[in-house]
Design an enzyme around this catalytic site. Structure first.
Site, mmCIF file in Angstrom:
data_model
loop_
_atom_site.group_PDB
_atom_site.id
_atom_site.type_symbol
_atom_site.label_atom_id
_atom_site.label_comp_id
_atom_site.label_asym_id
_atom_site.label_seq_id
_atom_site.Cartn_x
_atom_site.Cartn_y
_atom_site.Cartn_z
ATOM 1 N N GLU A 46 13.777 12.834 -14.916
ATOM 2 C CA GLU A 46 14.876 12.995 -15.730
ATOM 3 C C GLU A 46 14.260 13.325 -17.387
ATOM 4 O O GLU A 46 14.835 14.269 -17.912
ATOM 5 C CB GLU A 46 15.549 11.722 -15.888
ATOM 6 C CG GLU A 46 16.325 11.322 -14.507
ATOM 7 C CD GLU A 46 15.212 10.149 -13.770
ATOM 8 O OE1 GLU A 46 16.061 9.548 -13.206
ATOM 9 O OE2 GLU A 46 14.205 10.565 -13.551
ATOM 10 N N GLY A 48 -9.048 1.112 15.999
ATOM 11 C CA GLY A 48 -8.682 1.042 17.291
ATOM 12 C C GLY A 48 -7.476 0.150 17.762
ATOM 13 O O GLY A 48 -6.661 -0.471 17.127
ATOM 14 N N ARG A 71 -8.337 17.932 4.501
ATOM 15 C CA ARG A 71 -8.470 19.379 4.478
ATOM 16 C C ARG A 71 -7.532 20.322 4.801
ATOM 17 O O ARG A 71 -6.847 20.191 5.773
ATOM 18 C CB ARG A 71 -10.024 19.399 5.584
ATOM 19 C CG ARG A 71 -11.143 18.558 5.185
ATOM 20 C CD ARG A 71 -12.225 18.895 6.094
ATOM 21 N NE ARG A 71 -11.836 18.379 7.473
ATOM 22 C CZ ARG A 71 -12.180 17.353 8.155
ATOM 23 N NH1 ARG A 71 -12.469 16.367 7.541
ATOM 24 N NH2 ARG A 71 -11.751 17.211 9.455
ATOM 25 N N ARG A 74 -1.819 12.889 6.230
ATOM 26 C CA ARG A 74 -2.721 12.150 5.387
ATOM 27 C C ARG A 74 -2.369 12.635 3.708
ATOM 28 O O ARG A 74 -2.307 11.647 3.037
ATOM 29 C CB ARG A 74 -4.016 12.326 5.817
ATOM 30 C CG ARG A 74 -4.714 11.817 6.779
ATOM 31 C CD ARG A 74 -6.153 12.157 6.923
ATOM 32 N NE ARG A 74 -6.996 11.658 7.874
ATOM 33 C CZ ARG A 74 -8.162 11.521 8.392
ATOM 34 N NH1 ARG A 74 -8.797 12.733 7.702
ATOM 35 N NH2 ARG A 74 -8.875 10.957 9.348
ATOM 36 N N TRP A 129 -13.061 14.154 20.500
ATOM 37 C CA TRP A 129 -11.964 14.558 20.096
ATOM 38 C C TRP A 129 -10.829 14.141 21.595
ATOM 39 O O TRP A 129 -11.534 14.704 22.332
ATOM 40 C CB TRP A 129 -11.618 15.772 19.801
ATOM 41 C CG TRP A 129 -12.531 16.115 18.379
ATOM 42 C CD1 TRP A 129 -13.439 17.173 18.548
ATOM 43 C CD2 TRP A 129 -12.273 15.648 17.057
ATOM 44 N NE1 TRP A 129 -13.963 17.087 17.176
ATOM 45 C CE2 TRP A 129 -13.142 16.391 16.318
ATOM 46 C CE3 TRP A 129 -11.515 14.879 16.717
ATOM 47 C CZ2 TRP A 129 -13.315 15.984 15.080
ATOM 48 C CZ3 TRP A 129 -11.499 14.428 15.234
ATOM 49 C CH2 TRP A 129 -12.480 15.184 14.236
ATOM 50 N N ASP A 147 -17.504 5.555 14.132
ATOM 51 C CA ASP A 147 -17.129 6.993 13.675
ATOM 52 C C ASP A 147 -17.880 7.515 12.144
ATOM 53 O O ASP A 147 -17.783 8.774 11.935
ATOM 54 C CB ASP A 147 -15.787 7.279 13.722
ATOM 55 C CG ASP A 147 -15.017 7.106 14.909
ATOM 56 O OD1 ASP A 147 -15.806 7.160 15.965
ATOM 57 O OD2 ASP A 147 -13.926 6.718 14.941
ATOM 58 N N CYS A 207 14.923 6.034 -18.781
ATOM 59 C CA CYS A 207 15.511 7.304 -18.666
ATOM 60 C C CYS A 207 16.739 7.271 -18.839
ATOM 61 O O CYS A 207 17.521 8.185 -19.335
ATOM 62 C CB CYS A 207 15.255 7.782 -17.042
ATOM 63 S SG CYS A 207 13.467 8.276 -16.768
ATOM 64 N N HIS A 221 9.008 10.605 -15.418
ATOM 65 C CA HIS A 221 10.099 10.830 -14.415
ATOM 66 C C HIS A 221 10.615 12.031 -14.674
ATOM 67 O O HIS A 221 10.769 12.660 -15.879
ATOM 68 C CB HIS A 221 10.950 9.514 -14.708
ATOM 69 C CG HIS A 221 10.363 8.153 -14.167
ATOM 70 N ND1 HIS A 221 11.227 7.212 -14.399
ATOM 71 C CD2 HIS A 221 9.315 7.869 -13.783
ATOM 72 C CE1 HIS A 221 10.484 6.052 -14.009
ATOM 73 N NE2 HIS A 221 9.264 6.562 -13.603
#
Length: 359
Positions: A54, A297, A209, A186, A172, A202, A86, A52
């Site tokens: 801290e 969808g 990217r 993303r 697209w 698809d 912590c 963490h």
């Protein structure tokens, strides 16, 4: 004039934002330690969730931490780690005062660390810039409260709220700037939720990217009732870099092959020819996945809305009219019927990005 305390807590928030989307399932936390108004160390939660912020900041500060002030964006943990909680590490360090933006809602920690620090004569001030912590770690607080992943549905739509032409020939709808922004979204997401229908149509890669280079293969959860996905899809090519979790009602030779490839197969019962999405989401949460982006969808979108499983809707709207024969953004429903609050608008040339919170 901004006080040093406010300046240092805001710096802690800036530090926390550097690892946004990289610390799942933990929140990203920033920590600053100062002495005589001079910063002696600062840190952010590790990208693995541990150690963490801290702990890292205290290690950097060393003996200088004695008599210093700590500024941290979230209540330090109370539950044990390899080096103790912590809260215990702060006590051992000799920190004399701590500013905490927000109380942790994890029942293992909630107010327990604050109480322990106070009992040991450390002065504790809470609530400064609390909203910043909640905003940055929205997924964390919402998922803890609802015991399900924080869920965003992402859709590219035409001006008449269609996601494709009826023949699905359109690759697209959104423009290149909108698609680039999708990759930044993303990058801050723990996992993608999709369906076998989307994969068959698809064959997506579900990567992040930047400048045409893949920098991350995202974890993917697939709802595949009849185990229809082929074994040669793009998602199965990088299983050493991502989790692929498949919810199915079938247990057969293909499921064994998928397991051998490295997929996680979870068998669920079908009721009225459908999965119980609430049970699936509960199971996903138990797998320590607390943040989802849905890329599928209109049928799944409609089912998620019906089951009150959506927290945000992310729309990329293009200036096209597809017409009545187009595929609707939400099957059997209308966006106008969903109670939502507009949070953000960004213009990408002729596209609009619209971010909504579900009321």
């Amino acid at each position: 004039m901004m006080s040093n305390h406010l300046k240092f807590i805001n710096l802690a928030h800036d530090v926390a934002s550097k690892n946004l989307g990289k610390t799942f399932p933990n929140p990203t936390v920033g920590c600053v330690i100062s002495k005589n108004n001079i910063i002696i160390s600062k840190a952010v939660t590790s990208t693995t969730g541990r150690p963490h912020a801290e702990e890292i900041a205290l290690k950097k500060a060393g003996k200088k931490a004695k008599g210093a002030i700590m500024y941290v964006t979230l209540e330090p943990c109370f539950h044990s780690s390899q080096n103790g909680s912590c809260a215990d590490q702060i006590l051992r360090s000799g920190i004399k005062k701590i500013y905490i933006s927000c109380i942790d809602q994890d029942p293992r920690t909630k107010k327990k660390s604050i109480s322990k620090l106070k009992k040991n004569k450390i002065k504790v001030i809470t609530g400064i810039e609390k909203d910043k912590t909640i905003s940055v770690n929205n997924f964390y607080f919402k998922s803890l409260k609802k015991k399900k992943p924080f869920t965003k549905v992402k859709m590219a739509i035409s001006n008449d709220n269609k996601i494709a032409w009826s023949n699905y020939k359109s690759k697209w709808i959104s423009n290149s700037k909108s698609r680039a922004y999708v990759h930044s979204l993303r990058e801050k997401t723990q996992a993608i939720l999709t369906t076998s229908k989307t994969i068959l149509k698809d064959n997506p890669r579900f990567t992040v990217r930047k400048k045409n280079k893949i920098i991350k293969n995202l974890n993917v959860i697939i709802i595949d009732k009849n185990l229809n996905i082929p074994l040669n899809i793009n998602l199965l090519k990088n299983l050493h870099e991502r989790r692929v979790i498949i919810f199915t009602s079938k247990k057969n030779n293909k499921s064994q092959k998928l397991k051998q490839l490295g997929c996680e197969i979870i068998e669920m019962k079908i009721v009225n020819n459908k999965f119980d999405l609430k049970k699936i989401f509960s199971h996903i949460y138990q797998l320590k996945i607390s943040d989802l982006m849905v890329e599928a969808g209109g049928i799944l979108f409609a089912d998620l809305i019906k089951n009150n499983l959506v927290d945000e809707i992310l729309l990329f709207k293009a200036p096209y009219i597809i017409g009545e024969k187009g595929v609707p953004v939400i099957e059997g429903n209308s966006l106008n019927n969903i109670k939502k609050k507009l949070l953000e608008i960004i213009k990408f040339d002729d596209n609009l990005y619209l971010k909504y919170a579900i009321k």
